[in-house]
Design an enzyme around this catalytic site. Structure first.
Site, short mmCIF file in Angstrom:
data_model
loop_
_atom_site.label_atom_id
_atom_site.label_comp_id
_atom_site.label_asym_id
_atom_site.label_seq_id
_atom_site.Cartn_x
_atom_site.Cartn_y
_atom_site.Cartn_z
N HIS A 81 51.68 -66.18 39.62
CA HIS A 81 51.41 -67.10 40.73
C HIS A 81 52.48 -66.95 41.82
CE1 HIS A 81 49.45 -69.74 37.45
NE2 HIS A 81 48.46 -69.36 38.23
N LYS A 122 38.73 -76.32 32.15
CA LYS A 122 39.98 -76.20 31.40
C LYS A 122 40.52 -77.58 31.04
CE LYS A 122 41.56 -72.03 33.82
NZ LYS A 122 42.51 -71.53 34.82
N ARG A 141 43.13 -60.65 39.25
CA ARG A 141 43.79 -59.76 38.29
C ARG A 141 42.92 -58.57 37.92
NH1 ARG A 141 45.21 -64.73 34.58
NH2 ARG A 141 43.08 -64.99 35.26
N SER A 178 48.30 -68.29 32.42
CA SER A 178 48.95 -69.50 31.91
C SER A 178 48.57 -69.74 30.45
CB SER A 178 48.54 -70.71 32.74
OG SER A 178 48.94 -70.55 34.07
O1 PNS Z 1 43.89 -71.73 38.45
P1 PNS Z 1 42.40 -71.91 38.34
O2 PNS Z 1 42.04 -72.75 37.13
O3 PNS Z 1 41.66 -70.60 38.36
O4 PNS Z 1 41.95 -72.71 39.66
C1 PNS Z 1 40.61 -73.12 39.85
C2 PNS Z 1 40.56 -74.28 40.86
C3 PNS Z 1 41.38 -75.45 40.35
C4 PNS Z 1 41.09 -73.80 42.19
C5 PNS Z 1 39.05 -74.70 41.01
O5 PNS Z 1 38.56 -75.14 39.77
C6 PNS Z 1 38.85 -75.76 42.08
O6 PNS Z 1 38.76 -75.45 43.25
N1 PNS Z 1 38.85 -77.04 41.66
C7 PNS Z 1 38.72 -78.17 42.58
C8 PNS Z 1 37.32 -78.77 42.56
C9 PNS Z 1 36.36 -77.94 43.40
O7 PNS Z 1 36.50 -77.80 44.60
N2 PNS Z 1 35.35 -77.36 42.72
C10 PNS Z 1 34.34 -76.54 43.33
C11 PNS Z 1 34.81 -75.11 43.45
S1 PNS Z 1 33.54 -74.13 44.08
#
Ligand code: PNS
Length: 162
Positions: free
Chosen positions: A19, A43, A92, A130
Site C-alpha cells: 500500500h 471482508k 497486483r 493484508s
Molecule cells: O482494500 P480493498 O478491500 O480491496 O478495498 C475495497 C474498498 C473498501 C475500496 C471497496 O470495498 C469500497 O469502495 N467500499 C466502500 C463502499 C462502496 O463504495 N462500495 C461500492 C463499490 S463499487
C-alpha cells in the site's frame, strides 16, 4: 487552479508496504492524497477502522501531501464530497482485475466526475496482501518485510495468538 485531489481507498487491515508503495507513487502525481479506510462488505476486519487509521497515520508521517480518514458510506459519494478527480487503486495480478474493473465502472456510473486510475504494483510486492500478513503473524512468522517498520511491533503483538 484547483488542487488535484486523489483518493486512495481500501480496507487497510492492516496497511502493508505494498500500500505504501502505491500511496507514495500517487502522492508524487497529485497535489493531495486522501487515504480513506472503508468497509469492504466481502471482508471481516481484524482491526477497528480507528486502529487501521492510526497505523496508516504513523506509516505515512513522512509524506507531506497525505491525509488519512475513515468513511462508512459509498466511495463515489466520498470522492464527490472531497472534490476528488481520481481514485487510485493498486493492481497486483490479473486476479485483481475483474473485481477492480467492476468497481471502477460502478463508481464511474455513480460519480461521473471521478476517474479510477490503476497503478501496477512493484514486482517485489506482487504476492503481498493484508490477509497473508495476518496469517503469517498469527502463526508466529516474521512480517518485518511486509509492514512499515514503525508499526511492526504493534501489529505483531496484536496479531499473535496466545
Ligand atoms: O482494500 P480493498 O478491500 O480491496 O478495498 C475495497 C474498498 C473498501 C475500496 C471497496 O470495498 C469500497 O469502495 N467500499 C466502500 C463502499 C462502496 O463504495 N462500495 C461500492 C463499490 S463499487
Amino acid at each position: 487552479m484547483d488542487k488535484r485531489i486523489a483518493i486512495c481507498p481500501g480496507s487497510f487491515d492492516p496497511i502493508t508496504i505494498g500500500h505504501i508503495d502505491i500511496i507514495k507513487r500517487a502522492a508524487a502525481m497529485f497535489d493531495k492524497i486522501i487515504i480513506v479506510v472503508m468497509k469492504n462488505i466481502n471482508k471481516t476486519g481484524s482491526f477497528s477502522p480507528e486502529e487501521r487509521k492510526e497505523f496508516i497515520v504513523k506509516s505515512v508521517a513522512d509524506i507531506p501531501n497525505v491525509e488519512v480518514d475513515i468513511y462508512g458510506g459509498l466511495l463515489a459519494d466520498y470522492a464527490a464530497q472531497k472534490n476528488a478527480c481520481a481514485i487510485i487503486k493498486g493492481l497486483r495480478a490479473m486476479s485483481d482485475f475483474e473485481y477492480e474493473f467492476q468497481m471502477a465502472l460502478t463508481n464511474k456510473k455513480l460519480n461521473p466526475n471521478v476517474e479510477t486510475i490503476f497503478l501496477t504494483t512493484s514486482t517485489e510486492n506482487m504476492y503481498l496482501s493484508s490477509s497473508m500478513v495476518k496469517q503469517i503473524a498469527s502463526m508466529g512468522g516474521d512480517i518485518s518485510d511486509f509492514v512499515p517498520p514503525v508499526i511492526l511491533d504493534e501489529i505483531t503483538t496484536r496479531l499473535k495468538k496466545d
